[in-house]
Design a protein around this motif. Structure first.
Motif: not given
Lengths: 113, 115
Positions: A15-40
């Protein structure tokens, strides 16, 4: 075929820490989206970027920020982590000029203790 | 605001039987519709999509879906299920031509396959 790459796949934080998540899109894709999915739960849209500019914004907390870089990869920065932030975080990518089809990565499982 | 309803939280089907998963959407503009499948702890795999044209669309793994504008529905079907089809299925919608708009998902339907 190349897919969306996310790193790390698993992350454990306090708790109270920081986190960095990284995403590398499919080649030639120029749009990136982020989603959060909680349990269930269904995936909830957080934010998207097109050509390095924020495009659409969903239910992203103020403690979270994201950006897209010149090579089109994206990072989701999460600060002051709370127990409720424990979830699967998905990145998806698309090629905005030709299709609205989003292809999802395998996700990062974040656990906040 | 757009919304997606998947009325069935769980569905149990015998292996080899036919399957239909229901999806209803509420959207003011022209929608783009999708079905994704998710195995436990895994990412979302695109099964099929509807943008325009023929209202019956074919997808991967033998799945198909039919868009019915009058009923605001986009139901997913498969004539004969296999044990490997057991998973969570999500219907999703976004605005047609919306560019980088996020998807709105339904709550999902958990498919159980009986031997």
């Amino acid at each position: 075929a190349a897919g969306v790459i996310q790193s790390p796949r698993h992350l454990i934080k306090e708790k109270r820490e920081t986190a960095t998540l990284k995403c590398y899109p499919i080649p030639r894709h120029d749009t990136v989206y982020w989603y959060q999915q909680g349990p269930g739960q269904d995936p909830q849209f957080l934010i998207s970027f097109y050509e390095k500019m924020q495009s659409d914004k969903g239910s992203i907390p103020d403690r979270f920020s994201a950006q897209q870089f010149s090579d089109y990869h994206s990072e989701l920065n999460m600060s002051s982590l709370e127990l409720g932030d424990s979830a699967l975080y998905f990145c998806a990518s698309s090629e905005a000029e030709t299709t609205d089809t989003q292809y999802f990565g395998p996700g990062t499982r974040l656990t906040v203790l | 605001a757009q919304s997606v309803t998947q009325p069935d939280i769980h569905i149990t089907v015998s292996e080899g039987a036919s399957l239909e998963l229901r999806c209803n959407y509420s959207y003011g503009a022209t929608p783009y519709l999708f079905w994704y499948v998710q195995s436990p702890g895994q990412g979302l795999q695109l099964l099929l999509k509807y943008f325009s044209g023929d209202t019956l669309v074919q997808g991967i793994k033998g799945f198909e879906a039919e868009f019915k504008r009058s009923q605001s529905s986009f139901n997913l079907r498969k004539p004969s299920v296999h044990w490997s089809d057991a998973a969570e299925y999500f219907c999703a919608v976004t605005e047609a031509g919306g560019g980088a708009d996020g998807l709105t998902f339904g709550k999902g339907t958990h498919l159980i396959i009986q031997p």
